[in-house]
Design a protein around this motif. Structure first.
Motif, mmCIF file in Angstrom:
data_model
loop_
_atom_site.group_PDB
_atom_site.id
_atom_site.type_symbol
_atom_site.label_atom_id
_atom_site.label_comp_id
_atom_site.label_asym_id
_atom_site.label_seq_id
_atom_site.Cartn_x
_atom_site.Cartn_y
_atom_site.Cartn_z
ATOM 1 N N LYS A 239 0.851 -1.197 0.000
ATOM 2 C CA LYS A 239 0.000 0.000 0.000
ATOM 3 C C LYS A 239 0.883 1.243 0.000
ATOM 4 C CE LYS A 239 -3.116 2.662 3.063
ATOM 5 N NZ LYS A 239 -3.948 2.659 4.278
ATOM 6 N N ASP A 244 -2.561 10.242 3.493
ATOM 7 C CA ASP A 244 -3.944 9.826 3.699
ATOM 8 C C ASP A 244 -4.670 10.875 4.546
ATOM 9 O OD1 ASP A 244 -6.327 8.540 3.959
ATOM 10 O OD2 ASP A 244 -5.577 6.907 5.245
ATOM 11 N N ASP A 262 1.729 6.557 5.347
ATOM 12 C CA ASP A 262 0.749 5.560 4.909
ATOM 13 C C ASP A 262 1.226 4.771 3.679
ATOM 14 O OD1 ASP A 262 -1.585 4.269 5.538
ATOM 15 O OD2 ASP A 262 -2.872 5.601 4.363
ATOM 16 N N GLU A 323 -9.247 3.621 2.094
ATOM 17 C CA GLU A 323 -8.719 3.688 0.724
ATOM 18 C C GLU A 323 -7.632 2.650 0.460
ATOM 19 O OE1 GLU A 323 -7.516 5.380 3.168
ATOM 20 O OE2 GLU A 323 -5.394 4.986 2.845
ATOM 21 N N THR A 349 -0.153 -0.314 5.869
ATOM 22 C CA THR A 349 -0.560 0.402 7.082
ATOM 23 C C THR A 349 -2.070 0.570 6.944
ATOM 24 O OG1 THR A 349 -0.043 2.421 5.871
ATOM 25 C CG2 THR A 349 1.625 1.645 7.413
HETATM 26 ZN ZN ZN Z 1 -4.595 4.790 4.710
#
Ligand code: ZN
Ligand code: BES
Ligand code: ZN
Length: 474
Positions: A239, A244, A262, A323, A349
């Motif tokens: 990710k 974020d 993030d 997300e 994360t």
């Molecule tokens: Zn996030």
């Protein structure tokens, strides 16, 4: 730092002597320094600085009990971090009584201590460290151990630098450039898909998450292929949310600045592929990073929107702050289609929930594969990057139900958040028998004695590389 092997200890020069708890060689210390120490026990991280009769400094370091073995690099790191200013250009390490594992941890710790968190300070140049040469006295050949530990630490430090970088610098295209450069330097393939292509090829979830940002999303596809004729043994998916904000479902502002981290899962994937290439591991490895910024804008995707993911499944967005699972859904589906890996591991994360569950002590591990669960638990304990297994019970599937789409991205209940997120990802793995998900939200970024605010840990790189080694030694 540079390393060489030495035949004998020069008492005029600085020396590190490490002892396990209650195994301190007081006679040797007395011979060397003339000091009859009483108080030094060798407790974990304890250190003492004496002078030899010939004027060299003697750094005594406590290694603690056998149970402290996995985290002994932290003792060396602390010693180096706190005493470095006093070091001269030559330092000696008496490694004769040290195991391979301890030598590795010693070098790892010394190198990790050289990480400079103030790289954006205008005075950063003043912080240039003096070049130090470490002379290692060993009773056997240790150069390969030393080199591997040094390369490991260098990749970890490079990745920490990335995670600690602010989001105005660290955009998705910045991550892609970093990766391209790493690939060119260390000999692996890096391909980057830009926004237009992502849109054209149906990466609906990544595109939706990235839409609100002026920094468009990227999919970074790294391949380190040791043997062209063989299938991909392991695919890593990370990710890579470069910031974020929560999107329209905006986060409270307190601590929002920490959301620059993030992309900790992406960082682990980028670092692990780089390190595997540097160590020339005999493995066919793929690392895919879904990079996007979750921003607030007129163009942002909204709660209630339905998006079509790369897999073809439609997703009702209940919360734009969930997300990570969206971009991972596309990256996982793509990775399975393009590479058909034997093992699939994603790192993210992903949830605040896993931090509330396991704190800063372990990553959440989700897998139906007992062998992977056992392997990761053992390896994680071994190198002190711990994981703790959480369930993927079938009853949690109900929480993904959407009336209008194939599934929704959030259960809308304040319970079992980390499990819920993992179940969502599972829906995109095509029941892959060797899939594991690591929720590293509590581990990627945290407090340490080396910074006043939270900072990057580099978590996951050593864990992944150790896992790769466990595969290749089978
Ligand atoms: Zn996030
Ligand atoms: N990036 C966060 C998770 C996170 C929280 C990482 C704290 C590191 C520290 C993630 O995108 C998120 O916002 N998760 C939400 C999901 C919820 C809206 C379903 C969460 O966990 O609160
Ligand atoms: Zn979020």
């Amino acid at each position: 730092m540079t390393y060489n092997t030495i035949e004998s200890i020069d008492p005029h020069q600085d020396l590190i002597l490490a002892f396990e708890q209650n195994q301190v060689d007081f006679d040797r210390i007395a011979d060397l320094t003339g000091v009859k120490l009483k108080s030094f026990e060798g407790a974990f991280g304890e250190y003492e600085i004496l002078y030899s009769r010939d004027g060299g400094q003697v750094f005594l370091l406590g290694l603690g009990h056998a149970s402290d073995e996995p985290r002994r690099h932290e003792a060396f790191r602390k010693l180096a971090f706190q005493t470095r200013k006093r070091w001269s250009s030559a330092l000696q390490l008496d490694a004769r009584a040290m195991s391979d594992r301890l030598i590795s941890n010693a070098i790892l710790g010394l190198e990790l201590a050289s990480y400079q968190i103030g790289f954006l300070k205008s005075t950063a140049d003043d912080q240039e460290r003096n070049a130090v040469t470490v002379g290692i006295m060993a009773d056997r050949e240790v150069s390969s151990i030393v080199q591997e530990a040094q390369q490991t630490a260098t990749s970890i430090n490079r990745v920490k630098n990335l995670v600690d970088s602010p989001s105005n610098v660290k955009t998705p295209s910045f991550l892609a450039d970093w990766s391209r450069e790493s690939a060119a330097d260390y000999g692996y393939r890096c391909e980057v898909l830009e926004e237009e292509e992502l849109e054209r090829r149906g990466f609906g979830a990544i595109v939706a998450v990235g839409k609100g940002s002026i920094h468009p999303p990227r999919l970074i596809i790294n391949q380190y292929i040791h043997d062209e004729g063989s299938p991909v043994a392991l695919a890593l998916v990370g990710k890579g949310i470069t910031f974020d904000s929560g999107g329209i479902s905006i986060k409270p502002s307190q601590n929002m600045h920490y959301m620059k981290s993030d992309m900790g899962g992406a960082a682990a994937v980028l670092g692990a592929v780089e390190l595997a290439a540097r160590l020339k591991l005999p493995i066919n490895l793929v690392g895919v990073v879904a990079a996007a910024e979750n921003a607030v804008d007129a163009k942002s995707f909204r709660p209630g929107d339905v998006i079509t993911s790369y897999s073809g499944k439609t997703i009702e967005v209940i919360d734009t702050d969930a997300e990570g699972r969206l971009v991972l859904a596309d990256a996982i589906a793509y990775t399975l289609e393009a590479f058909k890996p034997e093992y699939l591991i994603d790192l993210a994360t992903l949830t605040g929930s896993v931090v509330r569950t396991l704190g800063y002590s372990a990553a959440g591990l989700f897998t139906e594969n007992q062998e992977m669960a056992d392997g990761f638990s053992r390896i994680g304990e071994d190198i002190h990057e711990r994981v703790w297994r959480l369930p993927l019970y079938k009853e949690f599937e109900e929480d993904l139900h959407s009336d209008i789409a194939d599934l929704r991205n959030f259960s809308n209940q304040p319970i079992a958040g980390a499990i819920n997120a993992a179940k969502f990802l599972e829906a995109f793995t095509e029941a892959h028998p060797k899939w594991a998900h690591l929720d590293i939200a509590g581990m990627a970024f945290g407090s340490s004695e080396y910074a006043k605010m939270k900072s990057a840990s580099g978590f996951g790189i050593r864990l992944l590389v150790a896992f790769m080694k466990s595969l290749t030694s089978k």
